[in-house]
Design a protein around this motif. Structure first.
Motif, PDB file in Angstrom:
ATOM      1  N   ARG A   1      27.011  45.660  27.817  1.00  0.00           N
ATOM      2  CA  ARG A   1      28.246  46.008  28.539  1.00  0.00           C
ATOM      3  C   ARG A   1      28.409  47.521  28.596  1.00  0.00           C
ATOM      4  NH1 ARG A   1      31.808  41.533  25.427  1.00  0.00           N
ATOM      5  NH2 ARG A   1      31.403  39.812  26.849  1.00  0.00           N
ATOM      6  N   VAL A   2      28.883  48.026  29.732  1.00  0.00           N
ATOM      7  CA  VAL A   2      29.201  49.460  29.834  1.00  0.00           C
ATOM      8  C   VAL A   2      30.458  49.612  30.686  1.00  0.00           C
ATOM      9  CG1 VAL A   2      26.822  50.337  29.695  1.00  0.00           C
ATOM     10  CG2 VAL A   2      27.783  49.806  31.915  1.00  0.00           C
ATOM     11  N   TRP A   3      31.139  50.739  30.486  1.00  0.00           N
ATOM     12  CA  TRP A   3      32.245  51.102  31.380  1.00  0.00           C
ATOM     13  C   TRP A   3      31.653  52.007  32.442  1.00  0.00           C
ATOM     14  CZ3 TRP A   3      36.578  48.448  30.941  1.00  0.00           C
ATOM     15  CH2 TRP A   3      36.883  47.854  29.717  1.00  0.00           C
ATOM     16  N   TYR A   4      31.746  51.585  33.684  1.00  0.00           N
ATOM     17  CA  TYR A   4      31.132  52.344  34.781  1.00  0.00           C
ATOM     18  C   TYR A   4      32.211  53.105  35.539  1.00  0.00           C
ATOM     19  CZ  TYR A   4      29.112  53.377  39.289  1.00  0.00           C
ATOM     20  OH  TYR A   4      28.709  54.030  40.423  1.00  0.00           O
ATOM     21  N   ASN A   5      31.955  54.393  35.755  1.00  0.00           N
ATOM     22  CA  ASN A   5      32.957  55.200  36.432  1.00  0.00           C
ATOM     23  C   ASN A   5      32.505  55.612  37.823  1.00  0.00           C
ATOM     24  OD1 ASN A   5      35.047  57.052  36.957  1.00  0.00           O
ATOM     25  ND2 ASN A   5      35.439  57.074  34.748  1.00  0.00           N
ATOM     26  N   SER A   6      31.393  56.304  37.880  1.00  0.00           N
ATOM     27  CA  SER A   6      30.830  56.688  39.177  1.00  0.00           C
ATOM     28  C   SER A   6      29.392  57.109  38.920  1.00  0.00           C
ATOM     29  CB  SER A   6      31.617  57.845  39.800  1.00  0.00           C
ATOM     30  OG  SER A   6      31.570  58.939  38.923  1.00  0.00           O
ATOM     31  N   GLY A   7      28.690  57.450  39.980  1.00  0.00           N
ATOM     32  CA  GLY A   7      27.303  57.902  39.825  1.00  0.00           C
ATOM     33  C   GLY A   7      26.353  56.730  39.747  1.00  0.00           C
ATOM     34  N   PRO A   8      25.121  56.994  39.240  1.00  0.00           N
ATOM     35  CA  PRO A   8      24.109  55.934  39.249  1.00  0.00           C
ATOM     36  C   PRO A   8      24.537  54.754  38.377  1.00  0.00           C
ATOM     37  CG  PRO A   8      23.197  58.040  38.470  1.00  0.00           C
ATOM     38  CD  PRO A   8      24.662  58.234  38.619  1.00  0.00           C
ATOM     39  N   PHE A   9      24.149  53.556  38.802  1.00  0.00           N
ATOM     40  CA  PHE A   9      24.431  52.371  37.998  1.00  0.00           C
ATOM     41  C   PHE A   9      23.523  52.392  36.766  1.00  0.00           C
ATOM     42  CE2 PHE A   9      25.411  50.668  42.387  1.00  0.00           C
ATOM     43  CZ  PHE A   9      26.787  50.731  42.208  1.00  0.00           C
ATOM     44  N   PRO A  10      23.903  51.647  35.718  1.00  0.00           N
ATOM     45  CA  PRO A  10      23.073  51.682  34.498  1.00  0.00           C
ATOM     46  C   PRO A  10      21.711  51.012  34.663  1.00  0.00           C
ATOM     47  CG  PRO A  10      24.893  50.115  34.282  1.00  0.00           C
ATOM     48  CD  PRO A  10      25.121  50.857  35.552  1.00  0.00           C
ATOM     49  N   GLY A  11      21.502  50.266  35.736  1.00  0.00           N
ATOM     50  CA  GLY A  11      20.220  49.584  35.983  1.00  0.00           C
ATOM     51  C   GLY A  11      20.300  48.941  37.347  1.00  0.00           C
ATOM     52  N   GLY A  12      19.525  47.870  37.546  1.00  0.00           N
ATOM     53  CA  GLY A  12      19.537  47.182  38.835  1.00  0.00           C
ATOM     54  C   GLY A  12      20.869  46.494  39.082  1.00  0.00           C
ATOM     55  N   VAL A  13      21.314  46.535  40.327  1.00  0.00           N
ATOM     56  CA  VAL A  13      22.570  45.881  40.719  1.00  0.00           C
ATOM     57  C   VAL A  13      22.302  45.164  42.037  1.00  0.00           C
ATOM     58  CG1 VAL A  13      24.948  46.290  41.483  1.00  0.00           C
ATOM     59  CG2 VAL A  13      24.052  47.598  39.580  1.00  0.00           C
ATOM     60  N   ALA A  14      22.673  43.885  42.133  1.00  0.00           N
ATOM     61  CA  ALA A  14      22.441  43.140  43.376  1.00  0.00           C
ATOM     62  C   ALA A  14      23.262  43.761  44.507  1.00  0.00           C
ATOM     63  CB  ALA A  14      22.827  41.680  43.179  1.00  0.00           C
ATOM     64  N   ALA A  15      22.740  43.663  45.741  1.00  0.00           N
ATOM     65  CA  ALA A  15      23.384  44.342  46.871  1.00  0.00           C
ATOM     66  C   ALA A  15      24.866  43.979  47.035  1.00  0.00           C
ATOM     67  CB  ALA A  15      22.605  44.053  48.147  1.00  0.00           C
ATOM     68  N   PRO A  16      25.267  42.683  46.960  1.00  0.00           N
ATOM     69  CA  PRO A  16      26.694  42.399  47.156  1.00  0.00           C
ATOM     70  C   PRO A  16      27.569  42.982  46.051  1.00  0.00           C
ATOM     71  CG  PRO A  16      25.439  40.358  46.878  1.00  0.00           C
ATOM     72  CD  PRO A  16      24.459  41.466  46.866  1.00  0.00           C
ATOM     73  N   VAL A  17      27.030  43.017  44.821  1.00  0.00           N
ATOM     74  CA  VAL A  17      27.821  43.576  43.710  1.00  0.00           C
ATOM     75  C   VAL A  17      27.949  45.087  43.896  1.00  0.00           C
ATOM     76  CG1 VAL A  17      27.957  43.850  41.202  1.00  0.00           C
ATOM     77  CG2 VAL A  17      27.082  41.727  42.175  1.00  0.00           C
ATOM     78  N   SER A  18      26.877  45.716  44.359  1.00  0.00           N
ATOM     79  CA  SER A  18      26.932  47.156  44.597  1.00  0.00           C
ATOM     80  C   SER A  18      27.983  47.468  45.674  1.00  0.00           C
ATOM     81  CB  SER A  18      25.527  47.609  44.981  1.00  0.00           C
ATOM     82  OG  SER A  18      25.539  48.685  45.807  1.00  0.00           O
TER      83      SER A  18
END
Ligand code: SF4
Length: 292
Positions: free
Chosen positions: A264-281
């Motif tokens: 788990r991570v708190w995401y703010n902005s910038g690159p994602f922590p790893g792969g992200v599916a297109a709809p989630v992105s």
């Protein structure tokens, strides 16, 4: 190289694959590279059974690797070859049905020569990719037109048969856009390694809103306000539709020990922590400006 791929973290591999879909291919490629390094000194095995034992390599792929690289006499049966054989011999039925597939494999075995297998397999794949195409076969230029039974039937595109139509089922899910009250970001979770979008980062998911309180409790979080519908969208997979209801709410951390894991991570902005599916992105990009 295979060793470089084997050493790469799964997140990096999936990040490179992001947006391409069929994420199992990236996971299999990665798992395959690791096994080749561990069990075969970093070199792809030259034995067909050993190749088939690797993740993501089935009989046709193994046959293609060994025939094209080493000229070993193995038959192949990819989508193009299935179409050429089904047309040339006017084989009825959808190749996804096991009886039809069995007939096509038997035919491929029977026709594949013991010598110059690389040239034969390459030619079959090229024939399917360039002349015997799915909807507009160029029979006038085809080298096997003389004895092609589908052409003789007058309607070559009737072969191979189509997949029997069934309406795709619709599944529902709730994605949680949880903003930490101190502005740390939106909570992202790494999905389990198998299943849809396996190993990719995503918003936490619950089956229905009724499961929200239990989920927050188990995650060490506390809701500050009530959930609010932030977006609804449908994503269509090859075999089902997924209706996603995105619910947003502010939360505070009640138990950091429970919450803080590598998953788990708190995401703010910038690159994602790893792969992200297109709809989630897509959801994340629209929410980050709105909620943070
Ligand atoms: S003759 Fe036409 S249908 Fe038959 S194999 Fe050639 S391109 Fe395909």
């Amino acid at each position: 190289t295979l060793p470089a791929l084997a050493e790469a973290p799964a997140d990096e591999v999936l990040a490179h694959w992001s947006g391409l879909g069929y994420y199992a291919r990236a996971r299999n490629l990665h798992a395959c590279a690791k096994l080749v390094v561990e069990q075969h000194d970093g070199k792809l095995p030259e034995d067909i059974d050993a190749l088939i034992a690797l993740p993501g390599i089935a009989r046709s792929t193994a046959g293609a690797i060994l025939s094209l690289s080493l000229d070993q006499p193995h038959p192949i049966l990819d989508g193009n070859v299935k179409r050429v054989l089904a047309r040339h011999q006017a084989i009825e039925g959808w190749p996804g049905q096991s009886q039809v597939l069995k007939r096509l494999w038997a035919l491929s075995e029977q026709l594949t020569p013991m010598q110059a297998t690389a040239s034969y397999n390459q030619a079959m794949m090229d024939l399917g990719a360039t002349l015997c195409t799915r909807s507009r076969p160029d029979c006038a230029r085809c080298p096997v037109a003389d004895d092609c039974q589908a052409l003789a039937s007058g309607d070559p595109t009737r072969f191979p048969g189509s997949k029997p139509k069934k309406p795709s089922p619709v599944r529902q899910t709730v994605m949680l856009a949880l903003s930490r009250h101190d502005g740390a970001g939106l909570l992202l979770e790494r999905r389990p390694p198998s299943g849809i979008w396996g190993g990719l980062w995503s918003l936490p998911e619950i089956p229905t809103l009724a499961a929200l309180d239990d989920w927050l409790e188990a995650a060490g979080l506390e809701a500050i306000d009530s959930p609010d519908s932030a977006a609804r969208l449908r994503h269509t997979f090859s075999h089902f539709h997924l209706d996603i209801d995105v619910q947003a709410l502010d939360v505070r951390v009640r138990d950091a020990v429970v919450l803080e894991t590598d998953e788990r991570v708190w995401y703010n902005s910038g690159p994602f922590p790893g792969g992200v599916a297109a709809p989630v992105s897509k959801i994340l990009n629209s929410l980050v400006g709105e909620l943070l």
